[in-house]
Design a protein around this motif. Structure first.
Motif, PDB file in Angstrom:
ATOM      1  N   UNK A 130       1.697  18.558   0.602  1.00 30.73           N
ATOM      2  CA  UNK A 130       0.261  18.366   0.365  1.00 30.73           C
ATOM      3  C   UNK A 130       0.138  18.035  -1.115  1.00 30.73           C
ATOM      4  N   UNK A 131      -0.184  16.782  -1.431  1.00 30.22           N
ATOM      5  CA  UNK A 131      -0.018  16.276  -2.791  1.00 30.22           C
ATOM      6  C   UNK A 131      -1.343  15.918  -3.463  1.00 30.22           C
ATOM      7  N   UNK A 132      -1.423  16.294  -4.750  1.00 26.95           N
ATOM      8  CA  UNK A 132      -2.589  16.025  -5.582  1.00 26.95           C
ATOM      9  C   UNK A 132      -2.173  15.095  -6.718  1.00 26.95           C
ATOM     10  N   UNK A 133      -2.932  14.040  -6.921  1.00 22.11           N
ATOM     11  CA  UNK A 133      -2.705  13.145  -8.062  1.00 22.11           C
ATOM     12  C   UNK A 133      -3.777  13.425  -9.104  1.00 22.11           C
ATOM     13  N   UNK A 134      -3.346  13.725 -10.327  1.00 19.86           N
ATOM     14  CA  UNK A 134      -4.291  14.086 -11.394  1.00 19.86           C
ATOM     15  C   UNK A 134      -4.084  13.185 -12.605  1.00 19.86           C
ATOM     16  N   UNK A 160       1.615  13.791 -10.181  1.00 18.22           N
ATOM     17  CA  UNK A 160       1.535  14.158  -8.771  1.00 18.22           C
ATOM     18  C   UNK A 160       2.161  15.540  -8.602  1.00 18.22           C
ATOM     19  N   UNK A 161       1.400  16.455  -8.045  1.00 19.11           N
ATOM     20  CA  UNK A 161       1.890  17.827  -7.856  1.00 19.11           C
ATOM     21  C   UNK A 161       1.632  18.282  -6.431  1.00 19.11           C
ATOM     22  N   UNK A 218      -6.574  11.497  -6.644  1.00 14.60           N
ATOM     23  CA  UNK A 218      -5.990  11.074  -5.374  1.00 14.60           C
ATOM     24  C   UNK A 218      -5.442  12.261  -4.606  1.00 14.60           C
ATOM     25  N   UNK A 219      -5.338  12.092  -3.299  1.00 12.33           N
ATOM     26  CA  UNK A 219      -4.886  13.185  -2.436  1.00 12.33           C
ATOM     27  C   UNK A 219      -4.248  12.596  -1.188  1.00 12.33           C
ATOM     28  N   UNK A 220      -3.199  13.237  -0.715  1.00 18.73           N
ATOM     29  CA  UNK A 220      -2.635  12.916   0.594  1.00 18.73           C
ATOM     30  C   UNK A 220      -2.067  14.197   1.184  1.00 18.73           C
ATOM     31  N   UNK A 221      -2.191  14.321   2.478  1.00 16.71           N
ATOM     32  CA  UNK A 221      -1.755  15.544   3.145  1.00 16.71           C
ATOM     33  C   UNK A 221      -0.776  15.208   4.257  1.00 16.71           C
ATOM     34  N   UNK A 222       0.394  15.822   4.185  1.00 13.26           N
ATOM     35  CA  UNK A 222       1.316  15.801   5.302  1.00 13.26           C
ATOM     36  C   UNK A 222       1.149  17.093   6.078  1.00 13.26           C
ATOM     37  N   UNK A 223       0.922  16.990   7.377  1.00  7.80           N
ATOM     38  CA  UNK A 223       0.733  18.169   8.218  1.00  7.80           C
ATOM     39  C   UNK A 223       1.918  18.273   9.177  1.00  7.80           C
TER      40      UNK A 223
END
Length: 393
Positions: free
Chosen positions: A266-270, A213-214, A277-282
């Motif tokens: 703003x996180x990317x799972x690789x 997760x980055x 996977x992806x999730x975004x905190x705004x």
């Protein structure tokens, strides 16, 4: 196609044609919300880019017609009729959507506007009216039917409470609800006894998972946005009302949010170099926008908002985060990606000094959020509703 002027009672509805008409169209919300302390000017999807001067890509996806309602020669409401060709092809549908709806507290005004949308749809051979979509689920959708008395969540609709009554009295029926859920300090919450089992499982899963997760890398912004778009179209293929997102749509959305994004949430799972996977905190920039000038000039509003957001005193306004676009590749062999992303996001939100989150829009009838609600049953903070009505010939 010739669009005749429509009348209902003492309300006159006319198509928007001239530059002066478009200026009036943009000014209607300032009339509707002049006494609403929670309203923030501006449409999620810009009127100019979608309705006035759409790009070739937008024109290939949707056809629109905007209308203004007048009483005694003064604008008192507005709406856009939208024919989404991609939606109709995907669902073998025949739907005219209404969006950008704003009207004073008089059901006759709303009804006259919806009559105009319905007539425009019938003229195109369409058989169902639905909305609001402004212009699609990707941007702004639904009428706020619960939570109208609090400041809007960044990127989500806000409207007077009477809108639902006006829509329903015209014959529209709710077909889908979306919600928002608020949590104060979620990182601490998931470590309470109520979440003990899930929290321990999450730690064990992280220890043995090969998923990395980055955070978002601004230097790879364009590349990452395209990867997110491809995964979005895969992960949401079965989502209610989904239509595939084109590259220009996703880029336009990303450019809208980029000035206020915090790359660290703003996180990317690789997995093996592939995005799974992806999730975004705004960060909720609306905390700053509420105190900004209510100028009719968008550039003035935006500059003042950013000054309040980034300038002196901005830190005390950067406390709330909207959790959005949580999705995982359904073919990913690691079934713990959702948990990894959520626990990592909660930790980063805490470490970055934010105090609360609000997840939106959420469907409670499926997905990862249902399991969260099983452990932490709470009422929605807000509810957004999409309506529909079959048109008579």
């Amino acid at each position: 196609m010739t669009i005749a002027t429509a009348r209902r009672s003492d309300v006159e509805v006319r198509p928007v044609r001239t530059r002066r008409d478009w200026a009036r169209f943009r000014r209607v919300p300032f009339l509707v919300y002049r006494d609403d302390p929670n309203w923030i000017p501006g449409d999620a999807a810009d009127v100019g880019d979608v309705l006035v001067s759409p790009s070739a890509g937008t024109r290939s996806r949707i056809t629109t017609r905007a209308f203004l309602a007048y009483r005694d020669g003064r604008p008192v409401g507005r709406v856009a009729a939208i024919h989404d060709h991609v939606f109709d092809r995907r669902y073998a549908a025949s739907t005219v959507f209404f969006g950008y709806l704003e009207a004073v507290d008089d059901a006759a005004v709303t009804h006259a506007l919806l009559d105009a949308v319905a007539d425009w749809g019938r003229a195109r051979g369409l058989t169902t009216v639905a909305g609001p979509m402004s212009p699609s689920l990707l941007w702004s959708a639904g009428t706020l039917v619960h939570g109208n008395d609090i400041p809007p969540l960044v990127g989500m609709p806000h409207n007077p409470a009477y809108y639902a009554e006006h829509l329903e009295s015209w014959g529209l029926v709710g077909v889908k609800d979306f919600h928002s859920f608020f949590s104060e300090d979620p990182h601490t919450l998931v470590q309470t006894p109520r979440f003990a089992r899930k929290y321990e499982m999450g730690k064990r899963w992280k220890a043995r998972s090969s998923v990395i997760v980055r955070p978002m890398d601004p230097a790879r912004f364009d590349e990452d946005i395209e990867r997110v778009r491809v995964l979005y179209n895969t992960a949401f293929a079965g989502f209610w009302g989904f239509t595939p997102v084109d590259a220009d749509e996703m880029r336009a959305l990303a450019d809208t949010m980029r000035p206020v994004l915090d790359p660290e949430i703003v996180l990317f799972a690789e997995l093996d170099g592939q995005l799974v996977g992806f999730v975004m905190g705004i960060p909720d920039v609306n905390r700053a926008a509420l105190g900004a000038v209510r100028s009719r000039f968008g550039l003035v509003r935006d500059l003042h908002t950013l000054l309040r957001w980034r300038g002196p005193g901005g830190a005390r306004r950067r406390t709330h985060v909207r959790l959005d676009m949580m999705f995982v590749d359904p073919a990913c062999p690691d079934r713990g990606v959702s948990a990894l992303l959520i626990f990592e996001l909660f930790a980063r939100i805490h470490d970055r000094g934010y105090h609360s989150i609000e997840a939106a829009p959420v469907q409670t009838d499926g997905g990862w959020f249902r399991s969260v609600l099983a452990s932490y049953p709470v009422d929605p903070t807000r509810t957004y509703r999409i309506y529909e009505r079959v048109l008579t010939p």
